[in-house]
Structure formats: structure tokens, C-alpha cells
Design a protein around this motif. Structure first.
Motif, PDB file in Angstrom:
ATOM      1  N   LEU A  40     -10.129  10.907  -1.343  1.00 12.10           N
ATOM      2  CA  LEU A  40     -10.600  10.605  -2.679  1.00 12.10           C
ATOM      3  C   LEU A  40      -9.431  10.730  -3.801  1.00 12.10           C
ATOM      4  N   ALA A  41      -8.495  11.318  -3.595  1.00 11.66           N
ATOM      5  CA  ALA A  41      -7.463  11.222  -4.642  1.00 11.66           C
ATOM      6  C   ALA A  41      -6.566   9.971  -4.388  1.00 11.66           C
ATOM      7  N   ALA A  42      -6.251   9.799  -3.298  1.00  4.01           N
ATOM      8  CA  ALA A  42      -5.528   8.398  -2.786  1.00  4.01           C
ATOM      9  C   ALA A  42      -6.266   7.345  -3.380  1.00  4.01           C
ATOM     10  N   TYR A  43      -7.732   7.302  -3.112  1.00  3.57           N
ATOM     11  CA  TYR A  43      -8.729   6.276  -3.345  1.00  3.57           C
ATOM     12  C   TYR A  43      -8.418   5.802  -5.098  1.00  3.57           C
ATOM     13  N   LEU A  44      -8.732   7.243  -5.795  1.00  2.15           N
ATOM     14  CA  LEU A  44      -8.579   6.989  -7.315  1.00  2.15           C
ATOM     15  C   LEU A  44      -7.330   6.655  -7.812  1.00  2.15           C
ATOM     16  N   LYS A  45      -6.138   7.079  -7.083  1.00  4.64           N
ATOM     17  CA  LYS A  45      -4.852   6.490  -7.657  1.00  4.64           C
ATOM     18  C   LYS A  45      -4.743   4.975  -7.119  1.00  4.64           C
ATOM     19  N   LYS A  46      -5.432   4.466  -6.262  1.00  7.12           N
ATOM     20  CA  LYS A  46      -5.124   3.033  -6.003  1.00  7.12           C
ATOM     21  C   LYS A  46      -5.722   2.325  -6.939  1.00  7.12           C
ATOM     22  N   HIS A  47      -6.954   2.922  -7.386  1.00  2.20           N
ATOM     23  CA  HIS A  47      -7.721   1.921  -8.377  1.00  2.20           C
ATOM     24  C   HIS A  47      -7.766   2.835  -9.677  1.00  2.20           C
ATOM     25  N   ARG A  48      -6.755   3.168 -10.159  1.00  2.95           N
ATOM     26  CA  ARG A  48      -6.694   4.072 -11.270  1.00  2.95           C
ATOM     27  C   ARG A  48      -7.022   3.241 -12.530  1.00  2.95           C
ATOM     28  N   SER A  49      -6.764   2.034 -12.763  1.00  3.08           N
ATOM     29  CA  SER A  49      -7.423   1.153 -13.774  1.00  3.08           C
ATOM     30  C   SER A  49      -8.847   0.938 -13.955  1.00  3.08           C
ATOM     31  N   SER A  50      -9.562   1.406 -12.792  1.00  2.00           N
ATOM     32  CA  SER A  50     -11.050   1.241 -12.931  1.00  2.00           C
ATOM     33  C   SER A  50     -11.772   2.327 -13.564  1.00  2.00           C
ATOM     34  N   LEU A  51     -13.016   1.931 -14.190  1.00  2.00           N
ATOM     35  CA  LEU A  51     -13.871   2.649 -14.551  1.00  2.00           C
ATOM     36  C   LEU A  51     -14.971   3.526 -13.771  1.00  2.00           C
TER      37      LEU A  51
END
Length: 519
Positions: A40-51
Motif C-alpha cells: 500500500l505504501a508503494a502504491y501511495l508513493k506511485k500516485h502521491r499527487s492523487s486525492l
């Protein structure tokens, strides 16, 4: 606009969805184990500009209704926070929802205090979001989403029980006057249609008794119950959900509701997860459960978005101004060209006129200078009009006096016949002393006559002349009587004027006076 991603939490696992223009795509499923949290952390960093929106569909929820005095400002915030801490002291994931004010009495405010009571379920997910510095817009629940989109389908008049199916189970939500009052999730074991039908009917009957005991619905009336299901599964559910004196069942097609809300991927069964995800993305509720510290990056994103929007607006305004200025320059260039053409034509006409005039020995520059000097002399010419106007007003006030002759001139003193006296102390040949009254004066000498009827009345003649001289005299005007109709000096012999009947037109009384005003 930033991309929207919904993290659906309906048990031990969390599922990530990507929403865009009414379409929903599943991007991953993560467990609460360390491996799942790392993914999940990797997924969040990949899409860090998303809401990111966390949507909870769990049974550990709490709802409390209470009427409180209506207050505003800091007092309201303190009162709501105190009530939340009293009802849900062990969880920060709580919110107060206003259901409106009463119309009678003190007009108290009805409030719904809601919370996600089991904070341990959210702790690992919120910690991972915080460490990844993800932009968390908020933590929401399915009842909050239903509160924003349910009244559009259910109406906002009578009490209604809304039953929906999600991956977490069968959810019953009670609405009154279009406002959410209560919601409950019943988990399923097999998720078969028979189990769904039995659970919907049984739980609806239990909720009816609960609402009746809480006096939220009147006795003796059937509760309208709307079940959201797929059109192909409605006949099976109808076998279990039949109308009684307490419950009146209605069925709503989930496909119709999805199209009404703008969801492009219509669900193929009664599962409403995608519908609730779409409603969360398009009609995000005002209230949410996440505390302020969890939404810090979302606040920073809002500030950055506001500044960026303002910059774009300023840029658009500058571009519009630049475009308008360019258009004005283009129009000005056309005007300049047209003016040059008109000027060239006028010069040609002027030159042709000059060529047609007789030749003179004075050049154009000398003629221009001569005309300028002539205009300057005209401006310096003393104006006699104010003094003539003053005389005209006096004659209007003395209609018995008739003007016969008038002469005017300019002089360096009010009495042109007066000579400048010499100072004997200065000796012969010294320069004469200039009187203070010397200057540029406008002098008018007038000759007038009196009515013939006054030839025998010398007193009336003197009075009329003196009144006329007094009328002409003012601080700016010097008046002197030069001659009268008769001599009044002591060394002059008296002459008889005869009788009035013997008077001839040549004997009409005449006098003369001089008026002067400094220019």
C-alpha cells in the motif's frame, strides 16, 4: 484536477479503486499484514499527487440523536466536541451532522452524532497514509454517502428504510424528512439470494420495532422500505420480502439509480459498492470522520490548488489584456495611417491654395509673427464694456434723463485736464511727482438733457442730476459733474427762466458729467 482514488475498507482488507469520468477501475487489494501495508505504501508513493478517500463499510458504527440549544461560533464547536467525547470517548473518528432546527419552542437544533467506533481497524491504514504523505481528503462511511445521494431517490417527505447490498453485507439505513437518522450493517455468511432476502426481511422487522420503541415513527403506520437490487434478482427477493401491516416493501432497480447518478459502468448484480464509490467521488459529503492532523496534506493541497487557480486566472486576465492591447495597437496603427493620408491631402490642398494667392513681399514666418503681435495688441486693448454697462444701468434707473452725446477715451488719470503739480522743494528741472491715482483709466464724458417740464423747477433739476451722479458713483467709479442747466456760483448773475408756457424746445435743461474707472 487531481485524480481521485477511493480506498474501500470493508473488513481486514483494503481495496483501491480509481475513479475517472464516471468509470471505476480496481487497482489493487491490500491486507493489514506488513506485506500488504508495504504494498500500500508503494502504491501511495506511485500516485502521491492523487486525492485519496477512505470509504468504510463496517459494522462497528455508532449513531446518536440529540436535540441541543442552537449556538454558533466557538461555543458550538466546544459543545459538539464535548458531546462527541461523551458518546465516543475511545475514537477520534467521529462527526456531528446537523439535521435542521425545530420550528416551535426554543427552535433547538437536531444533531446526529456518528462515529466509527473501532479505531484499531483504521490505525494501520491511517499510519501508512501519513508516512507516505498521501493527500487524504477524508474518512467516510457508506451511511454518509447515502445521506448525500439517497434523498434524490427516496424523496424527502415520509420516513423510509433503505436496504442495500454491499460486499460487507446487507445495510439498512433509516431516513426521515430526507435526513439520515440511523444505519446498520448485517454481515452475510454465504451471500446467496435466499440469505439476502431472509436477512433483509428479518432485519427490517427488527429495525421497525427499534424505531417504534425510540418513537421515531408513529404507531399504527406502515414503514416504507425500499430495497435496492438488480432487476434480475428482484423476483427472488420478493418471495421473502412481502408487505405486512408494519412494512411496505418497494424495490428500486440498481441500474436505474446508477444511470441517474451518472455511473457509466452499470452494475451486473445487486452489489452497490461501485455505486457508492461513484457517489463519494461526485457528491462528496461535507462531513467526514478524519481528525485535522490526518488531513494536513489535503489542506496544503487545497492552498496550493487555490494559489495555482489564482495564478491561472491572473495569467488568463493578462492574456486577455495583452490581446485587447494588441487589438488597440492594430486599430491605432490604422488610425495613424488614415490620419497621415488625410494630412497629406490637406497639405496638398493648402499648397495649391497658397499657389493661387497673389504673391506678397512678406514671408510666411514674418506674416505669422505679425499676426501674433496683432492678436497680442488686441488682448491688451482696454475693455470699456463694464463702464458702459454701468452707465446703461444708471440710465435705466433714471428714465427722465435723456442721453444726447457720449465720448470715451483712455487716460493716465481720471481727470485728463488736471496737471501734475511740481514739488517746489525739488527745484526747477526736477522730475514731476507722480500722483498715486495715476494709471490706465477709461473715461466717458456724457451730455444729457432733462425734461422740458422741469425748466422752471431748478431744485428738481439739481436733485435729479445729483441722484444720477450718486447712482453712477461707487468705489471703482469716479464721477464729476462738468456743467449744469444753470449757474449756481455766487459770482454769476441770476437769470429768470420765465413761465413754463413760454419755454421753447431749445431751452431744454442740459448738463454734462464725466465718469472714470481704472482699468
Amino acid at each position: 484536477m487531481a485524480a481521485k482514488r477511493i480506498l474501500l475498507l470493508d473488513g481486514p482488507a483494503l481495496t483501491a479503486y480509481y475513479w475517472h469520468s464516471g468509470r471505476i477501475k480496481t487497482e489493487g487489494e491490500f491486507s493489514h499484514e506488513p506485506v500488504g501495508l508495504e504494498a500500500l505504501a508503494a502504491y501511495l508513493k506511485k500516485h502521491r499527487s492523487s486525492l485519496f478517500y477512505v470509504l468504510a463499510d463496517i459494522a462497528e458504527e455508532g449513531f446518536q440523536l440529540e436535540d441541543l440549544p442552537y449556538v454558533q461560533g466557538a461555543d458550538r464547536s466546544a459543545l459538539l466536541q464535548r458531546r462527541l467525547s461523551q458518546y465516543y470517548y475511545n475514537t477520534p473518528l467521529s462527526a456531528a451532522i446537523s439535521l435542521g432546527r425545530a420550528t416551535e419552542g426554543r427552535r433547538d437544533e437536531k444533531l446526529l452524532f456518528a462515529a466509527l467506533t473501532r479505531v484499531e481497524t483504521f490505525t494501520p491504514w491511517l499510519d501508512t497514509l501519513r508516512e507516505a504523505e498521501a493527500i487524504l481528503a477524508g474518512v467516510y462511511s457508506v451511511p454518509l454517502v447515502l445521506a448525500s445521494c439517497g434523498p434524490q431517490v427516496l424523496g424527502d417527505k415520509d420516513p423510509v428504510l433503505f436496504v442495500s447490498l454491499t460486499r460487507g453485507g446487507v445495510r439498512q439505513s433509516f431516513f426521515d424528512q430526507g435526513k439520515l437518522h440511523f444505519s446498520r450493517l448485517s454481515q452475510l455468511a454465504t451471500r446467496s439470494l435466499d440469505e439476502i432476502g431472509r436477512t433483509s426481511a428479518a432485519d427490517s422487522a427488527k429495525i421497525f420495532q427499534y424505531l417504534l420503541a425510540q418513537r421515531q415513527i408513529p404507531r399504527g403506520t406502515a414503514l416504507r422500505t425500499v430495497i435496492l437490487a438488480h432487476a434480475g434478482q428482484i423476483p427472488t427477493l420478493q418471495r421473502f420480502c412481502s408487505n405486512t401491516s408494519d412494512l411496505q416493501f418497494e424495490f428500486a432497480d440498481i441500474a436505474d439509480m446508477a444511470r441517474l447518478q451518472g455511473l457509466k459502468d452499470v452494475p451486473g448484480d445487486s452489489n452497490a459498492d461501485n455505486l457508492f464509490i461513484h457517489c463519494l467521488a461526485t457528491k462528496t459529503p461535507v462531513q467526514q470522520f478524519a481528525p485535522a492532523n490526518e488531513r494536513r496534506f489535503y489542506r496544503l493541497w487545497q492552498i496550493r490548488f487555490a494559489l495555482t487557480s489564482a495564478a491561472w486566472i491572473v495569467l488568463a486576465g493578462c492574456l486577455l489584456f495583452a490581446g485587447k492591447t494588441s487589438l488597440n495597437l492594430y486599430e491605432l496603427a490604422d488610425t495613424i495611417n488614415a490620419t497621415k493620408a488625410v494630412t497629406a491631402t490637406d497639405n496638398q490642398r493648402y499648397n495649391s491654395i497658397l499657389e493661387g494667392l497673389p504673391k506678397i513681399s512678406v514671408t510666411a514666418d514674418n506674416l505669422r509673427a505679425l499676426i501674433g503681435r496683432f492678436e497680442a495688441l488686441q488682448k491688451r486693448t482696454p475693455a470699456i464694456e463694464p463702464l458702459l454697462l454701468h452707465l446703461s444701468l444708471a440710465l435705466n434707473d433714471a428714465p427722465r434723463i435723456e442721453l444726447t452725446h457720449l465720448t470715451w477715451k483712455t487716460s493716465d488719470r481720471p481727470d485728463p485736464s488736471q496737471k501734475i503739480a511740481e514739488d517746489p522743494k525739488r527745484g526747477p528741472g526736477a522730475a514731476p511727482v507722480v500722483d498715486a491715482a495715476a494709471g490706465n483709466w477709461a473715461v466717458i464724458e456724457i451730455q444729457a438733457q432733462l425734461p422740458l417740464a422741469l425748466i422752471a423747477d431748478q431744485r428738481a433739476q439739481i436733485e435729479l442730476i445729483e441722484n444720477f451722479a450718486a447712482r453712477l458713483s461707487d468705489p471703482k467709479t469716479n464721477v464729476k459733474v462738468l456743467s449744469r442747466p444753470f449757474d449756481i456760483e455766487s459770482d454769476k448773475p441770476l437769470k429768470s427762466t420765465g413761465q413754463r408756457g413760454d419755454a421753447q424746445p431749445s431751452d431744454v435743461p442740459k448738463f454734462a458729467l464725466r465718469i472714470a474707472r481704472q482699468l
